[in-house]
Design a protein around this motif. Structure first.
Motif, PDB file in Angstrom:
ATOM      1  N   VAL A  12       0.875  -1.174   0.000  1.00 52.89           N
ATOM      2  CA  VAL A  12       0.000   0.000   0.000  1.00 52.89           C
ATOM      3  C   VAL A  12       0.912   1.224   0.000  1.00 52.89           C
ATOM      4  O   VAL A  12       1.610   1.491   0.977  1.00 52.89           O
ATOM      5  CB  VAL A  12      -0.918   0.014   1.241  1.00 52.89           C
ATOM      6  N   VAL A  29     -10.794   5.231  -3.926  1.00 49.36           N
ATOM      7  CA  VAL A  29      -9.456   4.634  -3.851  1.00 49.36           C
ATOM      8  C   VAL A  29      -9.206   4.134  -2.429  1.00 49.36           C
ATOM      9  O   VAL A  29      -8.772   2.990  -2.232  1.00 49.36           O
ATOM     10  CB  VAL A  29      -8.372   5.639  -4.291  1.00 49.36           C
ATOM     11  N   ASN A  32     -11.319   1.030  -1.638  1.00 48.33           N
ATOM     12  CA  ASN A  32     -10.816  -0.168  -2.307  1.00 48.33           C
ATOM     13  C   ASN A  32      -9.505  -0.655  -1.703  1.00 48.33           C
ATOM     14  O   ASN A  32      -9.260  -1.866  -1.636  1.00 48.33           O
ATOM     15  CB  ASN A  32     -10.684   0.075  -3.808  1.00 48.33           C
ATOM     16  N   CYS A  33      -8.676   0.259  -1.245  1.00 47.72           N
ATOM     17  CA  CYS A  33      -7.446  -0.132  -0.542  1.00 47.72           C
ATOM     18  C   CYS A  33      -7.789  -0.858   0.758  1.00 47.72           C
ATOM     19  O   CYS A  33      -7.191  -1.889   1.083  1.00 47.72           O
ATOM     20  CB  CYS A  33      -6.576   1.088  -0.250  1.00 47.72           C
ATOM     21  N   VAL A 101      -1.221  -1.098  -4.484  1.00 48.90           N
ATOM     22  CA  VAL A 101      -2.315  -0.125  -4.466  1.00 48.90           C
ATOM     23  C   VAL A 101      -1.743   1.183  -3.938  1.00 48.90           C
ATOM     24  O   VAL A 101      -0.666   1.195  -3.348  1.00 48.90           O
ATOM     25  CB  VAL A 101      -3.491  -0.598  -3.582  1.00 48.90           C
ATOM     26  N   VAL A 125      -0.788  -4.256 -10.430  1.00 49.85           N
ATOM     27  CA  VAL A 125      -1.310  -2.977  -9.939  1.00 49.85           C
ATOM     28  C   VAL A 125      -2.826  -3.026 -10.018  1.00 49.85           C
ATOM     29  O   VAL A 125      -3.397  -3.357 -11.070  1.00 49.85           O
ATOM     30  CB  VAL A 125      -0.740  -1.793 -10.746  1.00 49.85           C
ATOM     31  N   VAL A 126      -3.468  -2.691  -8.916  1.00 49.09           N
ATOM     32  CA  VAL A 126      -4.921  -2.770  -8.803  1.00 49.09           C
ATOM     33  C   VAL A 126      -5.523  -1.449  -9.294  1.00 49.09           C
ATOM     34  O   VAL A 126      -5.482  -0.439  -8.589  1.00 49.09           O
ATOM     35  CB  VAL A 126      -5.344  -3.097  -7.356  1.00 49.09           C
ATOM     36  N   ASP A 128      -8.471  -0.208  -9.679  1.00 44.10           N
ATOM     37  CA  ASP A 128      -9.515   0.481  -8.928  1.00 44.10           C
ATOM     38  C   ASP A 128      -9.076   0.863  -7.516  1.00 44.10           C
ATOM     39  O   ASP A 128      -9.872   1.339  -6.720  1.00 44.10           O
ATOM     40  CB  ASP A 128     -10.824  -0.312  -8.907  1.00 44.10           C
ATOM     41  N   ALA A 129      -7.785   0.679  -7.215  1.00 36.76           N
ATOM     42  CA  ALA A 129      -7.267   1.054  -5.901  1.00 36.76           C
ATOM     43  C   ALA A 129      -5.988   1.887  -6.016  1.00 36.76           C
ATOM     44  O   ALA A 129      -5.168   1.905  -5.108  1.00 36.76           O
ATOM     45  CB  ALA A 129      -7.021  -0.193  -5.053  1.00 36.76           C
ATOM     46  N   VAL A 130      -5.814   2.568  -7.156  1.00 36.19           N
ATOM     47  CA  VAL A 130      -4.734   3.544  -7.313  1.00 36.19           C
ATOM     48  C   VAL A 130      -5.344   4.848  -7.805  1.00 36.19           C
ATOM     49  O   VAL A 130      -6.362   4.843  -8.497  1.00 36.19           O
ATOM     50  CB  VAL A 130      -3.608   3.085  -8.288  1.00 36.19           C
ATOM     51  N   THR A 154      -8.005  -5.797 -11.108  1.00 34.28           N
ATOM     52  CA  THR A 154      -8.989  -5.162 -10.228  1.00 34.28           C
ATOM     53  C   THR A 154      -8.947  -5.863  -8.875  1.00 34.28           C
ATOM     54  O   THR A 154      -8.411  -6.965  -8.753  1.00 34.28           O
ATOM     55  CB  THR A 154     -10.414  -5.252 -10.798  1.00 34.28           C
ATOM     56  N   ARG A 155      -9.571  -5.240  -7.907  1.00 33.36           N
ATOM     57  CA  ARG A 155      -9.556  -5.819  -6.561  1.00 33.36           C
ATOM     58  C   ARG A 155     -10.195  -7.204  -6.542  1.00 33.36           C
ATOM     59  O   ARG A 155      -9.702  -8.106  -5.865  1.00 33.36           O
ATOM     60  CB  ARG A 155     -10.202  -4.886  -5.543  1.00 33.36           C
TER      61      ARG A 155
END
Length: 182
Positions: A12, A29, A32-33, A101, A125-126, A128-130, A154-155
């Protein structure tokens, strides 16, 4: 290649209190993290959290820090976690796969990810979480990472690959607590 929870760590990058309000869709973000960090912890995937110059940008956002209470937190002043050396001795260094993320996608995430690739890591690399302050910077970063062999996921892709199969008590638990209603 598939993500394997026994070979993965979750990194993270710099989801910090003073930076987050400036991130486009920052609340999503952050959410989702948190979601992915909680899934990682439930599946015994180690979590490492980096903080960029916390004296200036503040600590990791409170709700995320609370969700990853067992995570190893490292601080840095380089944009890249790798260049800074703050990942030495962490599960990110020890494991082959790194799921990433955080923020900002075009600065700290990008530089860290490219250097992890150069070290021979399998990097995911996610999407939907960056985040970045500008959506165009985020999109350009994701495209650049993709061109360098980074897997953009994606997550839910992460969760399902870490789970590997259904019809297990663990799948039912993760499905109930994270996937079905989210």
């Amino acid at each position: 290649m598939l993500m394997d929870r026994n070979k993965s760590s979750l990194l993270v990058v710099d989801v910090q209190a003073r930076l987050l309000p400036a991130i486009a869709d920052g609340e999503t973000v952050l959410a989702n993290c948190i979601w992915l960090a909680r899934v990682a912890q439930r599946l015994d995937v180690p979590v490492v959290v980096s903080e960029q110059y916390p004296e200036g940008l503040g600590r990791t956002a409170g709700p995320l820090l609370a969700a990853v209470s067992e995570a190893q937190v490292v601080t840095k002043t380089h944009f890249s976690c790798v260049s800074d050396g703050c990942l030495a001795g962490t599960p990110v260094e020890a494991r082959r796969q790194v799921v990433v993320v955080g923020t900002e996608a075009h600065v700290c995430v990008l530089q860290t990810v490219l250097e992890l690739c150069w070290q021979g890591k399998e990097v995911f690399v996610v999407a939907d979480a960056v985040g970045s302050r500008k959506p165009t910077d985020r999109e350009a970063a994701l495209e650049r990472m993709r061109r360098h062999g980074v897997e953009i996921v994606t997550r839910e892709m992460v969760a399902f690959e870490w789970l590997q199969r259904s019809a297990t008590p663990l799948f039912r638990e993760i499905n109930r607590d994270f996937i079905r209603d989210n």
